[in-house]
Design a protein around this motif. Sequence first.
Motif, PDB file in Angstrom:
ATOM      1  N   PHE A 115       0.786  -1.221   0.000  1.00 18.96           N
ATOM      2  CA  PHE A 115       0.000   0.000   0.000  1.00 18.96           C
ATOM      3  C   PHE A 115       0.829   1.288   0.000  1.00 18.96           C
ATOM      4  O   PHE A 115       0.284   2.367  -0.197  1.00 18.96           O
ATOM      5  CB  PHE A 115      -0.985   0.015   1.176  1.00 18.96           C
ATOM      6  N   LEU A 116       2.126   1.202   0.204  1.00 22.54           N
ATOM      7  CA  LEU A 116       2.952   2.408   0.173  1.00 22.54           C
ATOM      8  C   LEU A 116       3.381   2.779  -1.243  1.00 22.54           C
ATOM      9  O   LEU A 116       3.908   3.862  -1.465  1.00 22.54           O
ATOM     10  CB  LEU A 116       4.171   2.249   1.081  1.00 22.54           C
ATOM     11  N   ASN A 117       3.161   1.898  -2.201  1.00 16.21           N
ATOM     12  CA  ASN A 117       3.452   2.186  -3.610  1.00 16.21           C
ATOM     13  C   ASN A 117       2.143   2.387  -4.347  1.00 16.21           C
ATOM     14  O   ASN A 117       1.526   1.432  -4.807  1.00 16.21           O
ATOM     15  CB  ASN A 117       4.271   1.047  -4.240  1.00 16.21           C
ATOM     16  N   ASP A 118       1.712   3.633  -4.431  1.00 12.06           N
ATOM     17  CA  ASP A 118       0.415   3.904  -5.036  1.00 12.06           C
ATOM     18  C   ASP A 118       0.478   3.908  -6.557  1.00 12.06           C
ATOM     19  O   ASP A 118       1.495   4.240  -7.149  1.00 12.06           O
ATOM     20  CB  ASP A 118      -0.172   5.221  -4.519  1.00 12.06           C
ATOM     21  N   VAL A 119      -0.625   3.509  -7.189  1.00 14.00           N
ATOM     22  CA  VAL A 119      -0.725   3.567  -8.649  1.00 14.00           C
ATOM     23  C   VAL A 119      -1.301   4.908  -9.084  1.00 14.00           C
ATOM     24  O   VAL A 119      -1.202   5.280 -10.238  1.00 14.00           O
ATOM     25  CB  VAL A 119      -1.555   2.403  -9.249  1.00 14.00           C
ATOM     26  N   TYR A 120      -1.915   5.624  -8.129  1.00 13.36           N
ATOM     27  CA  TYR A 120      -2.367   6.996  -8.372  1.00 13.36           C
ATOM     28  C   TYR A 120      -2.308   7.749  -7.051  1.00 13.36           C
ATOM     29  O   TYR A 120      -2.718   7.245  -6.013  1.00 13.36           O
ATOM     30  CB  TYR A 120      -3.802   7.041  -8.912  1.00 13.36           C
ATOM     31  N   ASN A 121      -1.788   8.979  -7.125  1.00 13.42           N
ATOM     32  CA  ASN A 121      -1.668   9.829  -5.952  1.00 13.42           C
ATOM     33  C   ASN A 121      -1.937  11.254  -6.397  1.00 13.42           C
ATOM     34  O   ASN A 121      -1.146  11.824  -7.146  1.00 13.42           O
ATOM     35  CB  ASN A 121      -0.258   9.683  -5.373  1.00 13.42           C
ATOM     36  N   CYS A 122      -3.049  11.824  -5.975  1.00 12.73           N
ATOM     37  CA  CYS A 122      -3.443  13.159  -6.420  1.00 12.73           C
ATOM     38  C   CYS A 122      -2.427  14.228  -6.056  1.00 12.73           C
ATOM     39  O   CYS A 122      -2.403  15.298  -6.673  1.00 12.73           O
ATOM     40  CB  CYS A 122      -4.811  13.531  -5.836  1.00 12.73           C
ATOM     41  N   MET A 123      -1.558  13.948  -5.100  1.00  8.79           N
ATOM     42  CA  MET A 123      -0.548  14.914  -4.668  1.00  8.79           C
ATOM     43  C   MET A 123       0.741  14.826  -5.498  1.00  8.79           C
ATOM     44  O   MET A 123       1.554  15.729  -5.441  1.00  8.79           O
ATOM     45  CB  MET A 123      -0.197  14.689  -3.200  1.00  8.79           C
ATOM     46  N   ARG A 124       0.901  13.743  -6.245  1.00  7.75           N
ATOM     47  CA  ARG A 124       2.154  13.530  -6.969  1.00  7.75           C
ATOM     48  C   ARG A 124       2.030  13.590  -8.478  1.00  7.75           C
ATOM     49  O   ARG A 124       2.913  14.084  -9.150  1.00  7.75           O
ATOM     50  CB  ARG A 124       2.722  12.149  -6.629  1.00  7.75           C
ATOM     51  N   ASP A 125       0.967  12.986  -9.003  1.00 10.78           N
ATOM     52  CA  ASP A 125       0.916  12.866 -10.459  1.00 10.78           C
ATOM     53  C   ASP A 125      -0.516  12.979 -10.959  1.00 10.78           C
ATOM     54  O   ASP A 125      -1.457  12.970 -10.186  1.00 10.78           O
ATOM     55  CB  ASP A 125       1.542  11.556 -10.919  1.00 10.78           C
ATOM     56  N   SER A 126      -0.636  13.085 -12.272  1.00 11.04           N
ATOM     57  CA  SER A 126      -1.979  13.164 -12.863  1.00 11.04           C
ATOM     58  C   SER A 126      -2.010  12.402 -14.191  1.00 11.04           C
ATOM     59  O   SER A 126      -2.229  12.981 -15.243  1.00 11.04           O
ATOM     60  CB  SER A 126      -2.394  14.620 -13.056  1.00 11.04           C
ATOM     61  N   PRO A 127      -1.755  11.090 -14.132  1.00 10.96           N
ATOM     62  CA  PRO A 127      -1.806  10.298 -15.365  1.00 10.96           C
ATOM     63  C   PRO A 127      -3.245  10.181 -15.872  1.00 10.96           C
ATOM     64  O   PRO A 127      -4.202  10.373 -15.124  1.00 10.96           O
ATOM     65  CB  PRO A 127      -1.272   8.932 -14.938  1.00 10.96           C
ATOM     66  N   VAL A 136      -2.585  -0.761 -12.906  1.00 13.21           N
ATOM     67  CA  VAL A 136      -3.346  -1.755 -12.145  1.00 13.21           C
ATOM     68  C   VAL A 136      -3.176  -3.131 -12.785  1.00 13.21           C
ATOM     69  O   VAL A 136      -2.879  -4.116 -12.103  1.00 13.21           O
ATOM     70  CB  VAL A 136      -4.835  -1.355 -12.057  1.00 13.21           C
ATOM     71  N   GLN A 137      -3.370  -3.211 -14.107  1.00 16.28           N
ATOM     72  CA  GLN A 137      -3.283  -4.491 -14.803  1.00 16.28           C
ATOM     73  C   GLN A 137      -1.897  -5.113 -14.703  1.00 16.28           C
ATOM     74  O   GLN A 137      -1.766  -6.331 -14.621  1.00 16.28           O
ATOM     75  CB  GLN A 137      -3.681  -4.314 -16.273  1.00 16.28           C
ATOM     76  N   GLU A 138      -0.856  -4.281 -14.703  1.00 17.78           N
ATOM     77  CA  GLU A 138       0.525  -4.782 -14.645  1.00 17.78           C
ATOM     78  C   GLU A 138       0.957  -5.140 -13.222  1.00 17.78           C
ATOM     79  O   GLU A 138       1.991  -5.770 -13.033  1.00 17.78           O
ATOM     80  CB  GLU A 138       1.487  -3.751 -15.238  1.00 17.78           C
ATOM     81  N   SER A 139       0.182  -4.751 -12.250  1.00 17.72           N
ATOM     82  CA  SER A 139       0.525  -4.993 -10.849  1.00 17.72           C
ATOM     83  C   SER A 139       0.247  -6.442 -10.447  1.00 17.72           C
ATOM     84  O   SER A 139      -0.635  -7.098 -10.992  1.00 17.72           O
ATOM     85  CB  SER A 139      -0.297  -4.056  -9.963  1.00 17.72           C
ATOM     86  N   HIS A 140       0.991  -6.913  -9.457  1.00 14.04           N
ATOM     87  CA  HIS A 140       0.753  -8.253  -8.878  1.00 14.04           C
ATOM     88  C   HIS A 140      -0.406  -8.238  -7.877  1.00 14.04           C
ATOM     89  O   HIS A 140      -0.851  -9.296  -7.438  1.00 14.04           O
ATOM     90  CB  HIS A 140       2.020  -8.761  -8.190  1.00 14.04           C
ATOM     91  N   GLU A 141      -0.874  -7.048  -7.505  1.00  8.29           N
ATOM     92  CA  GLU A 141      -1.949  -6.924  -6.514  1.00  8.29           C
ATOM     93  C   GLU A 141      -3.248  -7.539  -7.023  1.00  8.29           C
ATOM     94  O   GLU A 141      -3.565  -7.453  -8.205  1.00  8.29           O
ATOM     95  CB  GLU A 141      -2.208  -5.443  -6.193  1.00  8.29           C
ATOM     96  N   LYS A 142      -4.024  -8.102  -6.106  1.00  5.80           N
ATOM     97  CA  LYS A 142      -5.327  -8.681  -6.452  1.00  5.80           C
ATOM     98  C   LYS A 142      -6.487  -7.746  -6.107  1.00  5.80           C
ATOM     99  O   LYS A 142      -7.554  -7.821  -6.691  1.00  5.80           O
ATOM    100  CB  LYS A 142      -5.511 -10.012  -5.728  1.00  5.80           C
ATOM    101  N   VAL A 143      -6.245  -6.838  -5.130  1.00  6.52           N
ATOM    102  CA  VAL A 143      -7.265  -5.884  -4.679  1.00  6.52           C
ATOM    103  C   VAL A 143      -6.621  -4.507  -4.583  1.00  6.52           C
ATOM    104  O   VAL A 143      -5.493  -4.372  -4.095  1.00  6.52           O
ATOM    105  CB  VAL A 143      -7.834  -6.293  -3.303  1.00  6.52           C
ATOM    106  N   PHE A 144      -7.358  -3.489  -5.040  1.00  6.11           N
ATOM    107  CA  PHE A 144      -6.871  -2.112  -4.973  1.00  6.11           C
ATOM    108  C   PHE A 144      -7.750  -1.289  -4.050  1.00  6.11           C
ATOM    109  O   PHE A 144      -8.966  -1.479  -4.001  1.00  6.11           O
ATOM    110  CB  PHE A 144      -6.806  -1.493  -6.372  1.00  6.11           C
ATOM    111  N   GLN A 145      -7.113  -0.409  -3.322  1.00  2.00           N
ATOM    112  CA  GLN A 145      -7.799   0.478  -2.384  1.00  2.00           C
ATOM    113  C   GLN A 145      -8.008   1.832  -3.060  1.00  2.00           C
ATOM    114  O   GLN A 145      -7.038   2.466  -3.472  1.00  2.00           O
ATOM    115  CB  GLN A 145      -6.961   0.660  -1.109  1.00  2.00           C
ATOM    116  N   PHE A 146      -9.241   2.254  -3.169  1.00  2.00           N
ATOM    117  CA  PHE A 146      -9.600   3.554  -3.728  1.00  2.00           C
ATOM    118  C   PHE A 146      -9.953   4.451  -2.548  1.00  2.00           C
ATOM    119  O   PHE A 146     -11.002   4.284  -1.931  1.00  2.00           O
ATOM    120  CB  PHE A 146     -10.782   3.420  -4.684  1.00  2.00           C
ATOM    121  N   GLU A 147      -9.072   5.390  -2.233  1.00  2.00           N
ATOM    122  CA  GLU A 147      -9.246   6.272  -1.081  1.00  2.00           C
ATOM    123  C   GLU A 147      -9.613   7.673  -1.541  1.00  2.00           C
ATOM    124  O   GLU A 147      -9.020   8.201  -2.476  1.00  2.00           O
ATOM    125  CB  GLU A 147      -7.954   6.327  -0.261  1.00  2.00           C
ATOM    126  N   ALA A 148     -10.566   8.282  -0.860  1.00  2.00           N
ATOM    127  CA  ALA A 148     -10.925   9.680  -1.102  1.00  2.00           C
ATOM    128  C   ALA A 148     -10.877  10.422   0.220  1.00  2.00           C
ATOM    129  O   ALA A 148     -11.293   9.886   1.251  1.00  2.00           O
ATOM    130  CB  ALA A 148     -12.314   9.782  -1.725  1.00  2.00           C
TER     131      ALA A 148
END
Length: 175
Positions: A115-127, A136-148
């Motif tokens: 969880f410390l390696n985010d795929v999106y971070n509104c404070m860092r990037d805007s892909p 997400v697809q390239e990640s080994h993770e099975k579940v992603f956390q969408f935080e607001a």
Amino acid sequence: MKEKFDVRAVHEFLNGLWESIFTLNEELKEELPKFGFKVEDVEEVFGAYIFLDGEWRQMLYPHPAFEVKPQIEVGATPESYYFVVAVPKEKVSEGFLEAFLEAFPKSFIYGSEDFLNDVYNCMRDSPLPEEIVKRVQESHEKVFQFEANFESVEQLKEGLFKVIELGKRFEIFNL
């Protein structure tokens, strides 16, 4: 040496934070069951992280949070009010992602394991959403956390109802 600070202000801030989450919890226990959700009691959460000064930092102190089953955590830290929705990798679509980012500009997306390696971070990037879906697809993770994150408990409550609507529209929830 300890830093000087206003103990009364810290005390009042923390009491306000906890009280607002207890109140929200009681309101949601009345409102959400009709939508198929179960609201758990408020608990003290330890070992969480908040994004400060450009990095994720561990909180060694507890903060108030509760589960909205299935798949949602709701709470507050000294930085913000928040919710986190657990989304299985196979359900992360470009459509859901676009709708989520549009509805929740102050957001983060990260894996449930690393969880410390985010795929999106509104404070860092805007892909673009398609780039985030690719991550997400390239990640080994099975579940992603969408935080607001939100400035107030009222905004959090509004956001929670928005994400429930989005989750139902994009079939995110296991109801």
